[in-house]
Design an enzyme around this catalytic site. Structure first.
Site, short mmCIF file in Angstrom:
data_model
loop_
_atom_site.label_atom_id
_atom_site.label_comp_id
_atom_site.label_asym_id
_atom_site.label_seq_id
_atom_site.Cartn_x
_atom_site.Cartn_y
_atom_site.Cartn_z
N HIS A 1 -12.43 -4.06 8.63
CA HIS A 1 -12.92 -3.81 7.26
C HIS A 1 -14.17 -2.93 7.26
O HIS A 1 -14.93 -2.95 6.30
CB HIS A 1 -13.26 -5.13 6.56
CG HIS A 1 -12.08 -6.01 6.27
ND1 HIS A 1 -11.42 -6.71 7.26
CD2 HIS A 1 -11.44 -6.30 5.12
CE1 HIS A 1 -10.43 -7.40 6.71
NE2 HIS A 1 -10.41 -7.16 5.42
N GLU B 1 0.81 -1.23 0.00
CA GLU B 1 0.00 0.00 0.00
C GLU B 1 0.84 1.27 0.00
O GLU B 1 0.55 2.23 -0.72
CB GLU B 1 -0.96 0.01 1.20
CG GLU B 1 -2.20 -0.86 1.02
CD GLU B 1 -1.94 -2.33 1.30
OE1 GLU B 1 -0.80 -2.67 1.70
OE2 GLU B 1 -2.86 -3.14 1.12
#
Lengths: 359, 309
Positions: free
Chosen positions: A163, A92
């Site tokens: 999440h 990322e």
């Protein structure tokens, strides 16, 4: 006297299809030909930007054939190929850093991080590098990129603590970034188009539960201005300030309360940062009552900023204390029975509006 | 080659003096001892090739051709500096001579070079991007993610790893198990080369080869330059973590004297030529300091400029 941003916001409302409560109720019904889902609207903005501008490319994990975790880039790989829909390793920080490097040499990268929860791995490149490059180089460069990240929860998603977060304030606290959170398919396409054309790093948050929501979306590229709130419903008695999914809940609350003669104005903070305080102020001065609603946690969340902005802009007009409706201060639990209780629901907004009306 | 090394040495000496006397606020991280590394690499690059710097990048900028006067003005926080006084010592970046920025979080500049390399490849340009880092930076995720990404996509990037042996106070042996840092390249399927970072000619030759390889589209190389940081982490730092004898020993290998010996020994240049360069550069840096001191500070009314484009 109205400011430029107020005029923009008003004319914007006049020129676009209004988000009606009926649309929410009829989500599953057959839509007109140009009704798109929020997910399709995002994809269309990407496709049209890539067709128009060869500098635009998309980069992220599993976005190729697979089409991304939420299918947003599905079919784009077949159309544009691996040089413009670039599948990356799970890296990322370097996805974002490479986006910055590409942007510095004239590209307009659109990066995808699979869930906003994973942005923690890239915070250095987002907040400490990209956001500061323009200032610390004395304006020698600009960083025109977009970082798309799904966020938030919604009924029955059950994807637990890592999440499901709503993290817009992580980024909104960093000057140099713009932060966008659209609530409708129409806004998603227009704001993403604007974000891609913008010369600054833009955090583009997509509320996951909204991906399947439908709404009218014009064909062809159009952009909506960044940095302005949108009045989703004009009303006389109370202002509800919200963003993302909460805008829909606020619209439902307005519908529920209309028969009681309570006329609710819904202000959609679709650009979280820079915040359009002028529109918030104008609405608060008009109604004299304010309810602020966000899916994010209460403490140090977006509602605090919206509430204080309303107070700064309209203190002498306020007829009741400002009321907050927010997510609770907890990591999101898994089990459906308790997950439900941590996010605001329409009835919480209804109750908040009633309480402020009772003053 | 020699001129650029002397320019770095004189610039760093002047900047450190100004810092010790309080004329420079903030901090100064001298590049003294590593001149051959930056100069050897940057002379192998074209003007339109790009370098990504660090908190210790005065030398990289000068090596790439930046103007010492605009750099000194930046260090003194003047409007005439490269970054109009908004960046300071750690963020000097001369984009006009091919910088991608100087990013002062260790390791963070590396991905930018990968992105520039990606853009060059996508646009079929034969340019090369070079991220500089120290041995400390190779322990960051940025470095490993970046080398891997550049390797899998065969990007035109030359990863320069300047092993100056100390990450602030932490010695390389305490944080890296292997002796030859170029071995790290093998894990990513790219060539790794290790050269004497005191020898500007050796660095240059290795860089020419790595840059040519990148330009041909054959992908990245890891180029390790074995250097030594002859000054403290920042100017005036107490250096309690190493002995004076250790530093004194390393000074015997310093790159300017090394080049002098090599150049005069081989008959490339006479001592008089080199002395003349020394004098000219001293004057140039003195003029740079004067320029900086006589330049205006940024207007407080502009404090909110350059946040958004």
């Amino acid at each position: 006297m109205s400011t430029a941003s107020e005029r923009d916001a008003v004319s914007l409302t006049g020129s676009k299809p209004t988000l009606s409560p009926e649309l929410i109720v009829q989500v599953a019904e057959v839509a007109p030909a140009r009704d798109l889902t929020y997910q399709e609207a995002v994809r269309e903005a990407l496709r049209e930007a890539m067709v128009r501008d060869p500098a635009v490319f998309v980069m992220g994990e599993d976005i190729g054939k697979h089409g991304g975790a939420f299918g947003v880039t599905r079919t784009l790989f077949d159309q544009f190929g691996p040089d413009r829909i670039i599948n990356t390793p799970i890296s990322e920080n370097t996805i974002v850093g490479a986006g910055t490097g590409a942007a510095l040499v004239g590209m307009r990268p659109v990066m995808e991080i699979m869930f906003v929860d994973f942005s923690g791995l890239a915070m250095d490149q987002i907040c400490t590098q990209a956001a500061k490059l323009r200032l610390m180089t004395g304006g020698q460069v600009k960083v025109p990129w977009v970082l798309r990240m799904p966020q938030g929860g919604g009924a029955g998603k059950s994807i637990a603590a890592q999440h499901s977060q709503s993290l817009e304030v992580w980024f909104a606290h960093i000057p140099g970034l713009k932060v966008v959170l659209p609530s409708t398919p129409y806004d998603a396409k227009g704001l993403l188009t604007a974000a891609i054309q913008d010369d600054n790093p833009v955090i583009f948050l997509e509320q996951k539960f909204l991906y399947s929501f439908r709404g009218a979306v014009p064909e062809g590229e159009y952009s909506l201005p960044l940095g302005v709130c949108d009045i989703k419903r004009s009303g006389r008695d109370v202002t509800v300030i919200a963003s993302g999914l909460m805008v829909w809940y606020a619209m439902l609350a307005a519908k529920i309360l209309a028969p009681e003669g309570i006329d609710v104005e819904v202000v959609d903070v679709q650009t979280i940062s820079p915040l359009d305080r002028a529109t918030i102020g104008r609405s608060a001065r008009k109604t004299g009552r304010v309810v602020v609603v966000a899916e994010a946690c209460k403490s140090y969340g977006p509602t605090g900023e919206w509430a204080i902005s309303a107070m700064e802009e309209a203190f002498e007009y306020l007829r009741a204390p400002i009321v907050r409706v927010t997510g609770r201060d907890t990591p999101i639990p898994f089990a459906d029975s308790i997950e439900k209780g941590v996010w605001p629901e329409t009835e919480d907004i209804v109750a908040a509006i009633r309480s402020t009306m009772a003053w | 080659m020699y001129r650029r090394m002397v320019r770095i040495r004189e610039f760093e000496t002047a900047a450190s003096d100004l810092f010790r006397r309080g004329a420079v606020k903030g901090t100064v991280h001298p590049y003294i001892g590593q001149e051959a590394s930056g100069v050897g690499v940057c002379l192998a690059l074209r003007q339109d090739d790009l370098i990504a710097g660090t908190h210790r990048s005065h030398g990289h900028n000068i090596a790439k051709g930046a103007d010492p006067a605009k750099m000194m003005a930046e260090i003194l926080g003047r409007e005439t500096g490269y970054c109009k006084g908004r960046g300071g010592s750690m963020h000097i970046a001369a984009f006009e001579t091919g910088s991608l920025g100087a990013l002062a979080v260790v390791g963070s500049g590396i991905p930018l070079a990968v992105g520039a390399g990606l853009a060059f490849k996508l646009r079929h340009e034969d340019r090369v991007a070079v991220p500089f880092t120290g041995e400390g930076g190779t322990n960051t995720g940025n470095w490993h993610e970046s080398v891997n990404m550049a390797a899998i996509w065969s990007l035109p990037v030359v990863f320069v790893l300047e092993n100056n042996h100390y990450a602030v106070s932490t010695k390389v042996d305490d944080v890296i198990k292997i002796k030859d840092l170029s071995e790290r390249a093998r894990a990513y399927g790219i060539p790794g080369v290790c050269v004497d970072g005191f020898d500007v000619v050796a660095v240059y030759e290795a860089a020419v080869e790595a840059v040519a390889r990148a330009r041909r589209g054959e992908g990245p190389t890891l180029l390790v330059t074995e250097c030594y940081r002859l000054e403290g982490h920042y100017a005036g730092e107490p250096e309690v973590y190493r002995t004076r004898d250790e530093v004194k020993e390393q000074w015997k290998r310093e790159p300017l004297a090394r080049f002098r010996a090599d150049a005069t020994g081989a008959g490339w240049l006479a001592n008089a030529d080199l002395d003349a360069i020394d004098v000219e550069v001293k004057q140039e840096i003195a003029a740079a300091v004067e320029f900086a001191k006589n330049s205006p500070a940024p207007d407080p009314a502009t404090a909110m400029d350059y946040i958004y484009a």
